[in-house]
Scaffold this motif. Sequence first.
Motif, PDB file in Angstrom:
ATOM      1  N   VAL A 127      31.309  36.849  34.626  1.00 56.16           N
ATOM      2  CA  VAL A 127      32.245  37.462  35.572  1.00 56.16           C
ATOM      3  C   VAL A 127      33.007  38.608  34.915  1.00 56.16           C
ATOM      4  CG1 VAL A 127      32.688  35.547  37.138  1.00 56.16           C
ATOM      5  CG2 VAL A 127      33.808  35.616  34.936  1.00 56.16           C
ATOM      6  N   GLN A 128      33.390  39.519  35.744  1.00 58.09           N
ATOM      7  CA  GLN A 128      34.204  40.636  35.265  1.00 58.09           C
ATOM      8  C   GLN A 128      35.283  40.919  36.291  1.00 58.09           C
ATOM      9  OE1 GLN A 128      30.461  43.015  35.327  1.00 58.09           O
ATOM     10  NE2 GLN A 128      31.528  44.107  33.711  1.00 58.09           N
ATOM     11  N   TRP A 129      36.280  41.590  35.806  1.00 61.70           N
ATOM     12  CA  TRP A 129      37.304  42.034  36.728  1.00 61.70           C
ATOM     13  C   TRP A 129      36.990  43.446  37.187  1.00 61.70           C
ATOM     14  CZ3 TRP A 129      40.650  39.191  39.155  1.00 61.70           C
ATOM     15  CH2 TRP A 129      41.125  38.009  38.583  1.00 61.70           C
ATOM     16  N   ASP A 130      37.230  43.681  38.450  1.00 59.85           N
ATOM     17  CA  ASP A 130      37.187  45.040  38.933  1.00 59.85           C
ATOM     18  C   ASP A 130      38.471  45.230  39.724  1.00 59.85           C
ATOM     19  OD1 ASP A 130      35.109  46.948  41.260  1.00 59.85           O
ATOM     20  OD2 ASP A 130      36.729  47.509  39.900  1.00 59.85           O
ATOM     21  N   LYS A 131      39.441  45.818  39.099  1.00 61.95           N
ATOM     22  CA  LYS A 131      40.790  45.846  39.625  1.00 61.95           C
ATOM     23  C   LYS A 131      41.218  44.415  39.934  1.00 61.95           C
ATOM     24  CE  LYS A 131      41.204  50.413  39.948  1.00 61.95           C
ATOM     25  NZ  LYS A 131      39.851  50.807  39.962  1.00 61.95           N
ATOM     26  N   THR A 132      41.335  44.078  41.182  1.00 56.41           N
ATOM     27  CA  THR A 132      41.733  42.696  41.457  1.00 56.41           C
ATOM     28  C   THR A 132      40.590  41.909  42.064  1.00 56.41           C
ATOM     29  OG1 THR A 132      42.521  43.336  43.633  1.00 56.41           O
ATOM     30  CG2 THR A 132      44.139  43.303  41.853  1.00 56.41           C
ATOM     31  N   ASP A 133      39.412  42.463  42.016  1.00 58.48           N
ATOM     32  CA  ASP A 133      38.251  41.727  42.508  1.00 58.48           C
ATOM     33  C   ASP A 133      37.524  41.094  41.347  1.00 58.48           C
ATOM     34  OD1 ASP A 133      37.355  44.203  45.039  1.00 58.48           O
ATOM     35  OD2 ASP A 133      38.900  42.646  44.984  1.00 58.48           O
ATOM     36  N   ILE A 134      36.998  39.951  41.642  1.00 61.06           N
ATOM     37  CA  ILE A 134      36.164  39.313  40.632  1.00 61.06           C
ATOM     38  C   ILE A 134      34.719  39.669  40.956  1.00 61.06           C
ATOM     39  CG2 ILE A 134      35.431  37.123  39.639  1.00 61.06           C
ATOM     40  CD1 ILE A 134      38.051  35.910  40.535  1.00 61.06           C
ATOM     41  N   VAL A 135      34.042  40.184  39.984  1.00 62.22           N
ATOM     42  CA  VAL A 135      32.636  40.526  40.198  1.00 62.22           C
ATOM     43  C   VAL A 135      31.781  39.556  39.387  1.00 62.22           C
ATOM     44  CG1 VAL A 135      30.870  42.289  39.956  1.00 62.22           C
ATOM     45  CG2 VAL A 135      33.197  42.945  40.541  1.00 62.22           C
ATOM     46  N   VAL A 136      30.963  38.859  40.127  1.00 63.16           N
ATOM     47  CA  VAL A 136      30.145  37.838  39.487  1.00 63.16           C
ATOM     48  C   VAL A 136      28.725  38.357  39.332  1.00 63.16           C
ATOM     49  CG1 VAL A 136      29.373  35.446  39.618  1.00 63.16           C
ATOM     50  CG2 VAL A 136      31.530  36.135  40.680  1.00 63.16           C
ATOM     51  N   MET A 137      28.182  38.170  38.194  1.00 71.08           N
ATOM     52  CA  MET A 137      26.807  38.598  37.917  1.00 71.08           C
ATOM     53  C   MET A 137      26.581  40.029  38.363  1.00 71.08           C
ATOM     54  SD  MET A 137      24.671  35.152  38.824  1.00 71.08           S
ATOM     55  CE  MET A 137      25.299  34.899  40.459  1.00 71.08           C
ATOM     56  N   LYS A 138      27.612  40.797  38.284  1.00 74.22           N
ATOM     57  CA  LYS A 138      27.562  42.208  38.627  1.00 74.22           C
ATOM     58  C   LYS A 138      27.199  42.494  40.070  1.00 74.22           C
ATOM     59  CE  LYS A 138      26.800  44.493  34.224  1.00 74.22           C
ATOM     60  NZ  LYS A 138      26.803  43.536  33.169  1.00 74.22           N
ATOM     61  N   GLU A 139      27.028  41.500  40.882  1.00 77.55           N
ATOM     62  CA  GLU A 139      26.684  41.832  42.250  1.00 77.55           C
ATOM     63  C   GLU A 139      27.550  41.146  43.301  1.00 77.55           C
ATOM     64  OE1 GLU A 139      22.367  40.925  42.222  1.00 77.55           O
ATOM     65  OE2 GLU A 139      23.067  38.848  42.399  1.00 77.55           O
ATOM     66  N   VAL A 140      28.016  40.000  43.008  1.00 75.05           N
ATOM     67  CA  VAL A 140      28.796  39.298  44.034  1.00 75.05           C
ATOM     68  C   VAL A 140      30.277  39.569  43.814  1.00 75.05           C
ATOM     69  CG1 VAL A 140      29.313  37.061  45.024  1.00 75.05           C
ATOM     70  CG2 VAL A 140      27.044  37.503  44.081  1.00 75.05           C
ATOM     71  N   ARG A 141      30.916  39.917  44.875  1.00 77.77           N
ATOM     72  CA  ARG A 141      32.323  40.324  44.755  1.00 77.77           C
ATOM     73  C   ARG A 141      33.218  39.320  45.461  1.00 77.77           C
ATOM     74  NH1 ARG A 141      35.012  45.236  43.701  1.00 77.77           N
ATOM     75  NH2 ARG A 141      33.056  46.028  42.883  1.00 77.77           N
ATOM     76  N   VAL A 142      34.272  38.977  44.780  1.00 79.84           N
ATOM     77  CA  VAL A 142      35.232  38.055  45.397  1.00 79.84           C
ATOM     78  C   VAL A 142      36.572  38.759  45.456  1.00 79.84           C
ATOM     79  CG1 VAL A 142      36.241  35.754  45.312  1.00 79.84           C
ATOM     80  CG2 VAL A 142      34.038  36.175  44.214  1.00 79.84           C
ATOM     81  N   ARG A 143      37.044  38.909  46.677  1.00 75.02           N
ATOM     82  CA  ARG A 143      38.317  39.623  46.823  1.00 75.02           C
ATOM     83  C   ARG A 143      39.460  38.641  46.921  1.00 75.02           C
ATOM     84  NH1 ARG A 143      35.285  43.674  48.100  1.00 75.02           N
ATOM     85  NH2 ARG A 143      34.139  43.499  49.935  1.00 75.02           N
ATOM     86  N   SER A 144      40.623  39.209  46.832  1.00 80.16           N
ATOM     87  CA  SER A 144      41.801  38.388  47.047  1.00 80.16           C
ATOM     88  C   SER A 144      41.742  37.873  48.477  1.00 80.16           C
ATOM     89  CB  SER A 144      43.036  39.256  46.819  1.00 80.16           C
ATOM     90  OG  SER A 144      44.199  38.541  47.132  1.00 80.16           O
ATOM     91  N   PRO A 145      42.242  36.720  48.839  1.00 78.75           N
ATOM     92  CA  PRO A 145      42.805  35.678  47.971  1.00 78.75           C
ATOM     93  C   PRO A 145      41.778  34.711  47.387  1.00 78.75           C
ATOM     94  CG  PRO A 145      43.108  35.071  50.252  1.00 78.75           C
ATOM     95  CD  PRO A 145      42.363  36.368  50.252  1.00 78.75           C
ATOM     96  N   TYR A 146      40.591  35.172  47.174  1.00 77.32           N
ATOM     97  CA  TYR A 146      39.617  34.398  46.415  1.00 77.32           C
ATOM     98  C   TYR A 146      39.270  33.064  47.069  1.00 77.32           C
ATOM     99  CZ  TYR A 146      41.740  37.726  43.306  1.00 77.32           C
ATOM    100  OH  TYR A 146      42.260  38.866  42.791  1.00 77.32           O
ATOM    101  N   MET A 147      39.076  33.133  48.330  1.00 77.88           N
ATOM    102  CA  MET A 147      38.591  31.959  49.050  1.00 77.88           C
ATOM    103  C   MET A 147      37.093  32.124  49.247  1.00 77.88           C
ATOM    104  SD  MET A 147      41.340  30.296  49.576  1.00 77.88           S
ATOM    105  CE  MET A 147      41.291  29.178  50.957  1.00 77.88           C
ATOM    106  N   PRO A 148      36.433  31.068  49.549  1.00 81.54           N
ATOM    107  CA  PRO A 148      34.987  31.194  49.740  1.00 81.54           C
ATOM    108  C   PRO A 148      34.601  32.249  50.767  1.00 81.54           C
ATOM    109  CG  PRO A 148      35.575  28.883  49.591  1.00 81.54           C
ATOM    110  CD  PRO A 148      36.856  29.651  49.536  1.00 81.54           C
ATOM    111  N   GLU A 149      35.459  32.477  51.733  1.00 75.67           N
ATOM    112  CA  GLU A 149      35.078  33.488  52.712  1.00 75.67           C
ATOM    113  C   GLU A 149      35.266  34.902  52.187  1.00 75.67           C
ATOM    114  OE1 GLU A 149      36.814  30.841  53.489  1.00 75.67           O
ATOM    115  OE2 GLU A 149      38.889  31.343  53.994  1.00 75.67           O
ATOM    116  N   ASN A 150      35.899  35.017  51.077  1.00 75.30           N
ATOM    117  CA  ASN A 150      36.071  36.355  50.532  1.00 75.30           C
ATOM    118  C   ASN A 150      34.924  36.760  49.623  1.00 75.30           C
ATOM    119  OD1 ASN A 150      39.239  35.049  50.243  1.00 75.30           O
ATOM    120  ND2 ASN A 150      38.821  36.769  51.608  1.00 75.30           N
TER     121      ASN A 150
END
Lengths: 181, 578
Positions: A127-150
């Motif tokens: 995982v990496q941070w991209d500003k406040t998004d979590i980027v997983v495996m460089k392709e999946v993005r998780v935005r705030s508030p980091y719920m499964p729907e995000n």
Amino acid sequence: MEVGGEEFAIGVVISAKTTLGEEFEGQIVAFDRPSNLLVIHEGVGRAERGERRNVRVLKANYIREFSVVSKGDDPLDPAGCMLDLDAIYAREEAALRQAEIDAERIGVGVTPEAQSIFDALSKTLPVQWDKTDIVVMKEVRVRSPYMPENVSGGTAAANERVKKVIDFERKRLHARVPGLS
Amino acid sequence: MMSHQQHMAPPSRGSVNGFPHRKLEKESSGRHDNKTNLVRSSSGGLSGAENGIILGHGSHSRDRLIYVLTQLIGHHVDVHVKNGSIISGIFHATNSDKDFGVVLKMAQVIKDGSPKGQRYAADIIKKPETMILPARELVQVFAKDVALGGDELPKGPGHDKRKDLLIDSAISRPHYLEERELERWAPDEGDSECIELEKYDRKGNRSWDQFETNAALFGVKSTFNEEIYTTKLERGPHMRELEKHASRIAREIEGEDTKDIHLAEERGLFLGDDLDHDEEIKYSAVRRDTDNSKYKSFTNVPSSTHHVGSFNRTVNIDPKDSLACSSTMGEESSSYTFDNTDSSAITQARNVSQPKFDDPSNKPFSVGENRLDKKLSKDNNENLDNRKLQPENNQLSAGVRPLISEGLDGPPSSSQPSSSGQGFKSPETPDSTISVKPSVMEPMTSSRRPGSSTSSTSERIAANSVASTPGLSPSSSIGSLTSEKSTLNPNAKEFKLNPNAKSFTPSVSLRPPNPPASDASYYYPNNMPAAPLGPGLPVGMTFPPAYGGQPVMYNPQPGTPPQGYMHPAGPQVRKLYL
């Protein structure tokens, strides 16, 4: 070696309190009058080669009070104080490298909750941070508030996987820290 | 990384935010001369404190302070400042000229003492950065686990391992990107004697003799004696002739045609672009072609060790006629197998060899023979024991008699087999005296594949079994092993065309692109899977998968009559030689 008569004599073990409320005890290694810096190491006696001690460099004017516990010998061996600059710089480089790595794991301007989700994800996924998004495996993005729907992006399989992991980790965090939203 | 530097200032570190990078630098300041000396002496690295610490007043204490601060470089420290904040980072530098302000790298405020900060500290995390903490703010620098007594002694070149275990991910991280301008290497001033490694004179000989130099410099004498490692050359009056002879043979060998792709490539022969030949086939050291692998199963390894001597005896008689030998071998093996009931492997061999002969015009066979011929001719003056029969030889069909008569007279190789049709000459002891296990005999080495020593045994064995006639009667002359040019075994049963022999049709599915069987698998187990392999193959003839698809024709019925071994389902042991 040093001028005698001063309270801060080398080798003296003192117990002190600082104006910031900190208390400590240790043996004086050095005292530099012009700069008023006192060097203290915890533990009494000369440190062997390789032996590690905690060291304080304290500005003496912040000592609120102190008392002499005991007197001892010079904790530094004047003939043995050698500085291996190469090793020192190497150590610094290594520390900086490691710090960089660690820093990348910390999100800037993210909530602690986000950080703990990130940490949980990073145990099994890259995982990496991209500003406040979590980027997983460089392709999946998780935005705030980091719920499964995000969770968005990536292949269907990856997406699903991230969703599941987030779900799971959230549950775990809730179980552990009920207060965490 | 850094050579010993007297002034303790690291090179090329630039400045930090305009704050001049002054790590304990002394010379540059020029103000405190006594400190300069001090620094020099105390910064001698590991080379010992050559001391004469010349101190000025009060500089003793400063020395110590500087020593401690220098030891802190690279450590994680917490710096307490006036307003109660604590900043954590990696200690990078201090301004020892003045009042010891501190520079931290990768620093973060971990505790904010300011009233404003209290509110947000818990929520916001900031990126680490380099921070300069002026001396006036400084309250305390606290570092854990500092080795004030000096670090442990380095254990030689690798001593940095504790800190500097660079894992790949650390190195490949895109940080600190300092692209360096690469400069061509130029020798240092002192290196006048740049001995180039590749200094050649006009004739192409190196003008520098390393052995001479070594002896001169270090008195080391070379004790190399070539004769320990190779055959002693007889340098006599006949030297010239021998040399010529040898080079002629060498030329012949090297120039000859080959079907083997590796050899062909080496010799510059173009074999035709087979699209299947990817790099692996072309250049791998693993032999995957079907040639030799087949033979492995034929070997009756246990017995192979026994009769070598006797076999060789016969064979040696006329080394030149290697061709004869090969064919003989085949025969012999066949006949031998008949005798030898315990050799199921040999039985196989026998079987294998049979199919081929059913069809006299079977091309593969002749081809095989051809190669065999060629190979044999090579082994002139030696008692070759490294025989490699080409796979084609395998293709002996059931019922074939003197194989030799068939193909051996085929395309001549460089050395004409003087095939005395029916007669193997002399040394043959025409009968089963040759108890030599077929696998053993290898008077002829086919030097086709030079590197085949490892598989030579198997090949040999294979060769034996294959060599020629499957249908030999036990009494066929094994003696034909001699190096007769004639490839015919006079005692061999005549070949009779077997109209019932099934003609072999190569089937794609049978193509054995599998990895070759291990060399160890000589012994072909008796329990062959019965699954039919493909069209045209009789039940029972299978390629044991365990062997990587060696097209070994194993016939699980040991009780078949020796004569023209015919598989009940038809002589189908075709060599699946694709």
